[in-house]
Design an enzyme around this catalytic site. Structure first.
Site, short mmCIF file in Angstrom:
data_model
loop_
_atom_site.label_atom_id
_atom_site.label_comp_id
_atom_site.label_asym_id
_atom_site.label_seq_id
_atom_site.Cartn_x
_atom_site.Cartn_y
_atom_site.Cartn_z
CD GLU A 1 -6.55 5.46 2.57
OE1 GLU A 1 -7.50 5.59 3.36
OE2 GLU A 1 -5.39 5.20 2.96
CG ASP A 50 -9.63 7.88 6.78
OD1 ASP A 50 -8.58 7.82 6.11
OD2 ASP A 50 -9.66 8.12 8.01
CE LYS A 95 -3.03 2.76 3.06
NZ LYS A 95 -3.93 2.80 4.24
CG ASP A 140 -5.32 8.19 4.57
OD1 ASP A 140 -6.26 8.81 4.02
OD2 ASP A 140 -5.48 7.20 5.31
NE ARG A 187 -10.59 -0.91 4.21
CZ ARG A 187 -11.09 -1.09 5.43
NH1 ARG A 187 -12.29 -1.66 5.56
NH2 ARG A 187 -10.42 -0.72 6.50
CG ASP A 205 -1.74 5.47 4.96
OD1 ASP A 205 -1.58 4.42 5.61
OD2 ASP A 205 -2.84 5.82 4.47
CE LYS A 247 -6.31 9.11 8.02
NZ LYS A 247 -6.91 8.03 8.82
#
Ligand code: BES
Ligand code: MN
Ligand code: ZN
Length: 498
Positions: A343, A341, A259, A264, A345, A282, A271
């Site tokens: 994201e 959020d 990933k 993010d 996956r 991230d 967030k």
């Protein structure tokens, strides 16, 4: 990171020398010789100190009768009981001690007693690797302070017999892979974004890795709408990078998936401000995959391994994806976006499907800073391990144990797969609120692996550390690099037993 040298036969006679003392105060060959030359100085010092416990130091400055600046005695404890990890941590504490003493250049004398724990060269390599990992620091953006004490720059390891030819090379390859991952993970998102990250991956070509970068138009053509949906709020274009190391003839590669969310914000499901700066890391899953590819190629592993990373930036904007949107993934599955959020996956859904379709994997292992829930479950001590294949899970657990990068198995299963059923699409991108959040992420990913042997490592709790660790400074840990390299060694190399 410090520079390492291994020299054979000759013992250090000047500068700063580090010598091991086994429990409670036994001298080995090097220490005995120095003790004789100094008319019993070492024995006397140890007597006064009441012996030297494992990990403790005794510093003798300008030792009488010797031509040394400093003799640093380090307690080794009972060497038979030392694991590889203990030796690495001992090496790390030696490096930190030398840093604290502002020593720039030091020699590690023959590792008395350590020969008992493993062969001397192997033990020395473990110490050296630990010293190297512990000496890493990300200082790129700090103006050097002229007043600051000197840094440890070089460690020369003296061995009675020649180290087996590729030991030092192995240490260098792993340390370089970890350093690369830490460098990438530490970079701020204004410097490291999908395009610039992909450029950095090209550096692997020097090691013989084939690097292919897929741009936005290609991702569109492939139908990676799940990944593109995440990227659409950002002015930064997404990238997917495929890195192939062909160290063996075998057709089916081990595929490592990462990933790479370069930042993010959460997107429209934004967030809170507090701590959001942390979301620059991230992309640590992608960083670990690139670092592992560097290590694997650097040591010329006899295995076929492909790394693939999905790189995006998750931003809120007028073009951003909305909660409630439905996207069709490359696999054809439709996904209802409940929370923008969740994201990671979405990015991995398309990358995993692409890997399955195009790379013909023997097995896939993905690494992702996927959920806050895994941190609630496991803290910072272990990454979450999810697997649909017992053999792969077992190999990962063995590799984790060997390198000290903790994994703890968490469940998958049909009952959990129900958590991501959607009213309007095939699946939705969140589960049932606070219930089994890490597993909800994992079962979502499982929808895209088509039954291939697969494991998912949720590294949200271990990729970054707010505390100093035995083998890493505060900040990026490089978690996963050594684990993946060890997995390859254990189970995928020509003569592997896994
Ligand atoms: N990148 C985060 C997960 C994360 C949290 C990584 C803390 C590192 C430290 C991920 O994209 C995320 O936001 N996950 C959400 C999922 C939720 C909306 C279902 C989370 O964990 O809150
Ligand atoms: Mn997120
Ligand atoms: Zn994320």
């Amino acid at each position: 990171m410090i520079e390492l040298n291994f020299v054979e036969g000759e013992w250090p006679a000047s500068g700063t020398v580090v010598v091991g003392i086994t429990a409670p105060s036994a001298l080995g060959a090097a220490a005995t010789s120095l003790d004789k030359k100094s008319k019993g100085l070492i024995r006397k010092a140890l007597e006064r100190a009441g012996g030297l416990k494992h990990g403790k130091f005794l510093e003798l400055v300008l030792p009488r009768g010797l031509d040394l600046d400093r003799l640093l005695l380090v307690g080794i404890g009972k060497p038979e009981g030392l694991s590889r990890l203990d030796r690495e941590e001992l090496g790390a504490s030696i490096a930190r001690k030398l840093e604290a003493l502002a020593v720039e250049d030091a020699a590690l004398a023959p590792l008395d007693g350590l020969e008992l724990g493993a062969d001397a060269a192997a033990a020395a390599a473990d110490l050296a690797l630990g010293a190297k990992l512990a000496s890493y620091a990300f200082r790129k953006y700090q103006t050097p302070d002229k007043e600051e004490p000197k840094r440890l720059g070089r460690l020369t390891v003296h061995l009675a017999a020649a180290p087996d030819a590729d030991r030092p090379a192995l240490v260098e390859a792993q340390a370089a892979g970890v350093a690369l991952a830490r460098d990438l993970v530490s970079e701020p998102a204004n410097v490291l974004y999908p395009e610039s990250f992909a450029e950095r991956c090209r550096e692997l070509e020097e090691l013989g890795v084939e690097v292919e970068v897929l741009g936005e138009a290609e991702l569109e053509k492939l139908g990676m709408r799940a990944l593109l949906g995440v990227a659409q709020g950002s002015v930064r274009q997404p990238r997917v990078v495929v890195m192939r190391w062909r160290g063996a003839e075998q057709a089916e590669p081990l595929v490592l998936v990462g990933k790479g969310v370069c930042f993010d914000t959460g997107g429209i499901s934004i967030k809170p401000a507090g701590g959001m700066e942390e979301m620059k890391w991230d992309m640590a899953g992608a960083g670990a995959v690139v670092g592992a590819m560097h290590a694997i190629a650097g040591r010329q592993a006899r295995a076929h391994v492909v790394g693939i990373i999905g790189l995006v930036e998750n931003m809120p904007s007028g073009t951003a994806q909305r909660p409630g949107d439905v996207v069709e993934a490359m696999s054809g599955k439709t996904i209802e976006i409940i929370n923008t959020d969740a994201e990671g996956r979405l990015v991995l859904a398309d990358v995993l499907h692409y890997a399955k379709e195009r790379l013909d994997p023997a097995a896939m292992v993905d690494l992702a800073t996927l959920t806050g829930a895994v941190v609630v479950a496991l803290g910072h001590e272990n990454a979450g391990l999810f697997a649909n294949d017992e053999k792969l899970a077992g190999n990962l657990a063995r590799a984790a144990e060997a390198v000290g990068e903790g994994l703890w198995r968490l469940p998958l299963g049909k009952a959990y797969a129900k958590h991501i059923k959607s009213q309007i699409a095939d699946i939705k991108n969140v589960g049932r609120g606070r219930e089994a959040g890490a597993t909800a992420g994992a079962v979502f990913l499982e929808e895209f692996v088509g039954g291939l042997p697969w494991a998912h490592l949720d590294i949200a709790g271990v990729a970054w550390s707010s505390r100093e660790q035995p083998l890493s400074a505060k900040g990026a840990t490089g978690f996963g690099v050594r684990l993946l390299d060890e997995l390859v060694r254990l189970a995928y190399e020509a003569d592997a037993k896994g």
